[in-house]
Design a protein around this motif. Structure first.
Motif, PDB file in Angstrom:
ATOM      1  N   ARG A   1       4.191  -5.490  14.050  1.00 25.84           N
ATOM      2  CA  ARG A   1       2.981  -4.595  13.110  1.00 25.84           C
ATOM      3  C   ARG A   1       3.430  -3.897  12.075  1.00 25.84           C
ATOM      4  O   ARG A   1       2.871  -3.358  10.940  1.00 25.84           O
ATOM      5  CB  ARG A   1       2.323  -3.529  14.167  1.00 25.84           C
ATOM      6  CG  ARG A   1       3.142  -2.886  14.729  1.00 25.84           C
ATOM      7  CD  ARG A   1       2.461  -1.819  15.676  1.00 25.84           C
ATOM      8  NE  ARG A   1       3.394  -0.783  16.209  1.00 25.84           N
ATOM      9  CZ  ARG A   1       3.729  -0.745  17.600  1.00 25.84           C
ATOM     10  NH1 ARG A   1       3.556  -1.914  18.286  1.00 25.84           N
ATOM     11  NH2 ARG A   1       4.624   0.294  18.039  1.00 25.84           N
ATOM     12  N   ASP A   2       4.935  -3.841  12.165  1.00 28.23           N
ATOM     13  CA  ASP A   2       5.571  -3.014  11.211  1.00 28.23           C
ATOM     14  C   ASP A   2       6.011  -3.880   9.687  1.00 28.23           C
ATOM     15  O   ASP A   2       6.374  -3.324   8.697  1.00 28.23           O
ATOM     16  CB  ASP A   2       6.931  -2.328  11.425  1.00 28.23           C
ATOM     17  CG  ASP A   2       6.729  -1.386  12.584  1.00 28.23           C
ATOM     18  OD1 ASP A   2       5.822  -0.633  12.679  1.00 28.23           O
ATOM     19  OD2 ASP A   2       7.436  -1.138  13.347  1.00 28.23           O
ATOM     20  N   LEU A   3       5.587  -5.067   9.836  1.00 27.27           N
ATOM     21  CA  LEU A   3       5.643  -6.039   8.763  1.00 27.27           C
ATOM     22  C   LEU A   3       4.603  -5.968   7.634  1.00 27.27           C
ATOM     23  O   LEU A   3       4.643  -6.998   6.887  1.00 27.27           O
ATOM     24  CB  LEU A   3       5.983  -7.301   9.148  1.00 27.27           C
ATOM     25  CG  LEU A   3       7.420  -7.390   9.940  1.00 27.27           C
ATOM     26  CD1 LEU A   3       7.635  -8.886  10.634  1.00 27.27           C
ATOM     27  CD2 LEU A   3       8.420  -7.075   9.041  1.00 27.27           C
ATOM     28  N   GLY A   4       3.688  -5.399   7.917  1.00 26.03           N
ATOM     29  CA  GLY A   4       2.559  -5.178   6.873  1.00 26.03           C
ATOM     30  C   GLY A   4       1.389  -6.053   7.174  1.00 26.03           C
ATOM     31  O   GLY A   4       0.514  -6.276   6.169  1.00 26.03           O
ATOM     32  N   VAL A   5       1.336  -6.998   8.152  1.00 22.94           N
ATOM     33  CA  VAL A   5       0.391  -7.920   8.336  1.00 22.94           C
ATOM     34  C   VAL A   5      -0.102  -7.781   9.931  1.00 22.94           C
ATOM     35  O   VAL A   5       0.927  -7.170  10.671  1.00 22.94           O
ATOM     36  CB  VAL A   5       0.725  -9.343   8.171  1.00 22.94           C
ATOM     37  CG1 VAL A   5       0.865  -9.595   6.758  1.00 22.94           C
ATOM     38  CG2 VAL A   5       1.932  -9.798   9.058  1.00 22.94           C
ATOM     39  N   GLU A   6      -1.200  -8.331  10.482  1.00 22.74           N
ATOM     40  CA  GLU A   6      -1.443  -8.173  11.697  1.00 22.74           C
ATOM     41  C   GLU A   6      -0.418  -8.843  12.712  1.00 22.74           C
ATOM     42  O   GLU A   6       0.351  -9.982  12.279  1.00 22.74           O
ATOM     43  CB  GLU A   6      -2.774  -8.880  12.152  1.00 22.74           C
ATOM     44  CG  GLU A   6      -3.960  -8.142  11.347  1.00 22.74           C
ATOM     45  CD  GLU A   6      -4.236  -6.766  12.108  1.00 22.74           C
ATOM     46  OE1 GLU A   6      -3.889  -6.603  13.146  1.00 22.74           O
ATOM     47  OE2 GLU A   6      -4.939  -5.929  11.118  1.00 22.74           O
ATOM     48  N   ARG A   7      -0.091  -8.567  13.880  1.00 23.65           N
ATOM     49  CA  ARG A   7       0.930  -8.985  14.491  1.00 23.65           C
ATOM     50  C   ARG A   7       0.869 -10.409  14.716  1.00 23.65           C
ATOM     51  O   ARG A   7       1.684 -11.143  14.918  1.00 23.65           O
ATOM     52  CB  ARG A   7       1.513  -8.083  15.659  1.00 23.65           C
ATOM     53  CG  ARG A   7       0.398  -8.055  16.855  1.00 23.65           C
ATOM     54  CD  ARG A   7       1.024  -7.233  17.942  1.00 23.65           C
ATOM     55  NE  ARG A   7       0.305  -7.782  19.415  1.00 23.65           N
ATOM     56  CZ  ARG A   7       0.811  -7.314  20.434  1.00 23.65           C
ATOM     57  NH1 ARG A   7       1.902  -6.541  20.505  1.00 23.65           N
ATOM     58  NH2 ARG A   7      -0.007  -7.643  21.678  1.00 23.65           N
TER      59      ARG A   7
ATOM     60  N   ASP B   1      -0.483 -13.065   3.790  1.00 22.98           N
ATOM     61  CA  ASP B   1      -1.120 -13.162   4.828  1.00 22.98           C
ATOM     62  C   ASP B   1      -0.458 -13.266   6.275  1.00 22.98           C
ATOM     63  O   ASP B   1      -0.921 -12.794   7.205  1.00 22.98           O
ATOM     64  CB  ASP B   1      -2.337 -14.044   4.732  1.00 22.98           C
ATOM     65  CG  ASP B   1      -3.196 -14.068   3.519  1.00 22.98           C
ATOM     66  OD1 ASP B   1      -3.805 -13.140   3.522  1.00 22.98           O
ATOM     67  OD2 ASP B   1      -2.974 -14.460   2.546  1.00 22.98           O
ATOM     68  N   ASP B   2       0.446 -14.274   5.975  1.00 23.00           N
ATOM     69  CA  ASP B   2       1.390 -14.731   7.414  1.00 23.00           C
ATOM     70  C   ASP B   2       2.813 -14.557   6.834  1.00 23.00           C
ATOM     71  O   ASP B   2       3.241 -14.849   5.896  1.00 23.00           O
ATOM     72  CB  ASP B   2       1.079 -16.118   7.755  1.00 23.00           C
ATOM     73  CG  ASP B   2      -0.374 -16.201   8.277  1.00 23.00           C
ATOM     74  OD1 ASP B   2      -0.801 -15.445   9.059  1.00 23.00           O
ATOM     75  OD2 ASP B   2      -0.990 -17.079   7.861  1.00 23.00           O
ATOM     76  N   ILE B   3       3.742 -14.338   8.075  1.00 23.05           N
ATOM     77  CA  ILE B   3       5.136 -14.351   7.940  1.00 23.05           C
ATOM     78  C   ILE B   3       5.582 -15.114   9.073  1.00 23.05           C
ATOM     79  O   ILE B   3       5.175 -15.147  10.087  1.00 23.05           O
ATOM     80  CB  ILE B   3       5.860 -12.818   8.036  1.00 23.05           C
ATOM     81  CG1 ILE B   3       5.039 -12.024   6.722  1.00 23.05           C
ATOM     82  CG2 ILE B   3       7.199 -12.678   8.053  1.00 23.05           C
ATOM     83  CD1 ILE B   3       5.416 -10.633   6.990  1.00 23.05           C
ATOM     84  N   ILE B   4       6.620 -16.103   8.340  1.00 23.22           N
ATOM     85  CA  ILE B   4       7.195 -16.931   9.379  1.00 23.22           C
ATOM     86  C   ILE B   4       8.825 -16.406   9.527  1.00 23.22           C
ATOM     87  O   ILE B   4       9.603 -16.514   8.207  1.00 23.22           O
ATOM     88  CB  ILE B   4       7.158 -18.405   9.044  1.00 23.22           C
ATOM     89  CG1 ILE B   4       5.699 -18.743   9.020  1.00 23.22           C
ATOM     90  CG2 ILE B   4       7.794 -19.216  10.160  1.00 23.22           C
ATOM     91  CD1 ILE B   4       5.391 -20.226   8.687  1.00 23.22           C
ATOM     92  N   LEU B   5       9.275 -16.226  10.683  1.00 26.15           N
ATOM     93  CA  LEU B   5      10.885 -16.018  10.787  1.00 26.15           C
ATOM     94  C   LEU B   5      11.588 -16.902  11.565  1.00 26.15           C
ATOM     95  O   LEU B   5      11.043 -17.115  12.509  1.00 26.15           O
ATOM     96  CB  LEU B   5      10.974 -14.472  11.283  1.00 26.15           C
ATOM     97  CG  LEU B   5       9.974 -13.259  10.659  1.00 26.15           C
ATOM     98  CD1 LEU B   5      10.057 -12.313  11.592  1.00 26.15           C
ATOM     99  CD2 LEU B   5      10.631 -13.147   9.350  1.00 26.15           C
ATOM    100  N   VAL B   6      12.430 -17.727  11.150  1.00 28.68           N
ATOM    101  CA  VAL B   6      13.386 -18.580  11.897  1.00 28.68           C
ATOM    102  C   VAL B   6      14.577 -18.220  11.792  1.00 28.68           C
ATOM    103  O   VAL B   6      15.205 -17.642  10.740  1.00 28.68           O
ATOM    104  CB  VAL B   6      12.831 -20.146  11.614  1.00 28.68           C
ATOM    105  CG1 VAL B   6      11.521 -20.380  11.962  1.00 28.68           C
ATOM    106  CG2 VAL B   6      12.976 -20.181   9.900  1.00 28.68           C
ATOM    107  N   GLY B   7      15.491 -18.442  13.036  1.00 32.05           N
ATOM    108  CA  GLY B   7      16.731 -18.495  13.104  1.00 32.05           C
ATOM    109  C   GLY B   7      17.259 -16.841  12.833  1.00 32.05           C
ATOM    110  O   GLY B   7      18.155 -16.770  12.171  1.00 32.05           O
TER     111      GLY B   7
END
Length: 590
Positions: free
Chosen positions: A471-477, A455-461
């Motif tokens: 939006r290209d990551l498969g979830v709502e931006r 449902d959620d994606i977290i990107l750090v560093g």
């Protein structure tokens, strides 16, 4: 059986007695497992919670040793059970072939002799004198009892049939003898050393025992493991096994069951704890750098498992292939409503630093999320070979996509397994990527079906994720969250164009390459996730120490908690993991 097996002995062999003996060893294995569980889940937990001091510490050490002993008994008795069942399985196949041959002989009124030769009767009539064609005896080790036909004499049609039966009888007996000899060797080595302690050398022997039984039982068990199935199909396969079948798979193939996506977390944990001991035994005493490094990581994981944590640890994967594999969850991902998996990046491998620092990040994330929703679990996923810094910043592994693509496929499968085994209809799942791990997460989103259940994606560093828009990551931006510390140079890695131009023309080339990206929002692996153009939600992080004062410390601070730490970033991550992403403190995008 005697050393010279006869077909009569094979025919009369009672394989059910072998299976009965296997059941007895299975019961012993189960009792040892129950005793170990009582020690680890009840006695040790109660002792740690109620007692302190040297006496308590000594008691904990003795109980842990006792639990280790029971674990060894569980493993070896389980191997004995599977060895005997596999022996019975293979012998029954030869019995079946033998009985089919004997039945064919009886229906044709042939006689099968003790040595396996087959006598057949006269039949029909000759071409010249009309006399019956002579009978004879066929043997698998000698030609049929007839002279070659002269051309005027028709061969007895029973000769070929008798020869076929003789060959089948002899083949079944010979193969059964080979099976008996092979398993006798395995059973002879399944012996424990004297004494009450189970040192590492004994676990080394146990690792060899397991390898021998695995090789012998390949047709009995291994070929049925659904490696090519989907996680949901594997879940259903496991659910459809009998309890005895499950116990045998766990005893003989803990390495495969423990790392098979779609198998329940409790089962994977049990399998991997056993495989952890086998791996330690396998690597103990080796003097190569890889073995020494991985052994240190395995021992630290073993220490933490023994010490106990809250939330409790679940060992969802372990292995020594490549740079090592380890998947450790804090909290049960099958029962938690919120589940997060963190993918580490550059320079991560199965070593002591990983077992201390990366596990702590997952643990802190789980504890932070449970402040917002107690039904939360978080884990670290080292299921791929991350690029290694000593290889050089200009190496293909560090600068390329290949390891991220390979890891992305594995991570997508893993998350699909978590989704398949979670007991909730719609669990909230979060994928977290740090450093090169964010590129791996980005690759996972591009697999067929994306990252199932996330449902959620977290990107750090992040140095980029391989796509140019959230939006290209498969979830709502607005469900893509980015943490980029001001002094984290990895989040400002030059784009491919800038890097190539710099390689060609030095500083002047870098400037020329920079002009190719007028908006200054491209990184090495695509558009800067913290940029306005990417469109994700950037959350607040501390700027971190500068390169001059702290080196690359700003790149590693996102999960830190406590005083003088970037707790704001860790707290924002925890809120997202717990399903409260709307509450994160945002920061202006670049």
């Amino acid at each position: 059986m005697t050393s010279t097996l006869t077909w009569a002995q094979l025919r009369d062999l009672k394989c059910a007695e072998l299976e009965g003996a296997a059941d007895g060893w299975g019961r012993s294995s189960n009792r040892a497992d129950a005793a170990r569980d009582r020690i680890e889940q009840h006695l040790l937990t109660g002792l740690r919670g109620s007692q302190e001091g040297e006496a308590a510490q000594a008691a904990v050490a003795r109980l842990r040793q006792l639990g280790r002993n029971f674990q060894y008994v569980y493993t070896e008795c389980g191997l004995l059970r599977t060895t005997l069942n596999s022996l019975a399985h293979e012998l029954k196949a030869q019995q079946r072939l033998l009985r089919e041959a004997l039945d064919d002989a009886a229906s044709l009124k042939f006689t099968v002799h003790a040595d396996g030769s087959v006598t057949y009767p006269a039949v029909g009539e000759g071409l010249i004198d009309s006399a019956p064609l002579k009978g004879g005896t066929a043997s698998s080790t000698a030609p049929a009892g007839l002279l070659p036909p002269s051309g005027l004499t028709a061969p007895n049609p029973n000769a070929a049939k008798a020869q076929d039966i003789a060959d089948r009888v002899t083949g079944a007996v010979r193969t059964a003898g080979e099976i008996d000899w092979r398993y006798a060797g395995i059973l002879r080595r399944l012996r424990a050393e004297e004494g009450l302690k189970v040192p590492d050398s004994t676990w080394k022997d146990a690792a060899g025992d397991a390898a021998a039984v695995r090789d012998a039982a390949r047709t009995y068990l291994k070929n049925a493991i659904p490696h090519d199935a989907t996680p949901a199909e594997r879940r259903d396969w496991w659910a459809g096994l009998t309890q005895e079948q499950r116990e045998e798979y766990l005893a003989v193939y803990p390495d495969q069951i423990g790392n098979l996506d779609g198998i329940p977390a409790l089962v994977r944990d049990a399998a991997n704890r056993d495989n952890l001991q086998l791996l330690i035994g396998k690597l103990e005493g080796r003097d190569d750098e890889k073995s020494i490094t991985q052994l240190a990581g395995l021992r630290e994981i073993e220490r933490q498992l023994g010490a106990g944590t809250q939330p409790p640890m679940f060992l969802l994967g372990i292995g020594d292939e490549g740079n090592g594999r380890a998947i450790v969850s804090f909290g049960n991902p099958d029962t938690a409503k919120n589940v997060a998996a963190y993918v580490p990046g550059l320079n991560t491998s199965l070593d002591a630093d990983f077992a201390e620092a990366d596990l702590k990040r997952a643990w802190d994330t789980a504890k932070g999320a449970q402040k917002y929703d107690h039904s939360s679990a978080a884990m670290v996923w080292l299921g791929y070979d991350a690029p290694q810094f000593p290889d050089g910043l200009d190496s293909a592994d560090v600068m390329g996509d290949e390891r991220a693509e390979t890891g992305g496929r594995a991570f997508s499968s893993f998350m699909g397994g978590l989704s398949a085994t979670n007991v909730h209809d719609n669990p909230h799942m979060t994928a977290i990527g740090h450093s090169y791990g964010s590129r791996t997460v980005g690759s996972a989103t591009q697999q067929d079906g994306g990252i199932v259940g996330v449902d959620d994606i977290i990107l750090v560093g992040s140095p980029g994720v391989g796509v140019d828009h959230a939006r290209d990551l498969g979830v709502e931006r607005d469900h893509v969250f980015v943490g980029a510390a001001e002094n984290d140079l990895v989040t400002k890695a030059p784009s491919t164009a800038q890097g190539n131009m710099a390689a060609i023309g030095g500083p002047a080339g870098f400037v020329a390459g920079h002009l190719l990206d007028r908006n200054d929002d491209d990184l090495w692996f695509g558009r800067d996730p913290a940029s306005e153009a990417f469109g994700a939600r950037r959350f607040h992080t501390d700027e971190g120490p500068s390169l001059l004062t702290g080196g690359f410390a700003a790149h590693s601070q996102y999960f830190d908690v406590g005083p003088e730490r970037d707790s704001a970033s860790a707290d924002n991550i925890a809120m997202v993991v717990a399903g409260h992403g709307s509450r994160v403190k945002t920061e202006e995008r670049r």
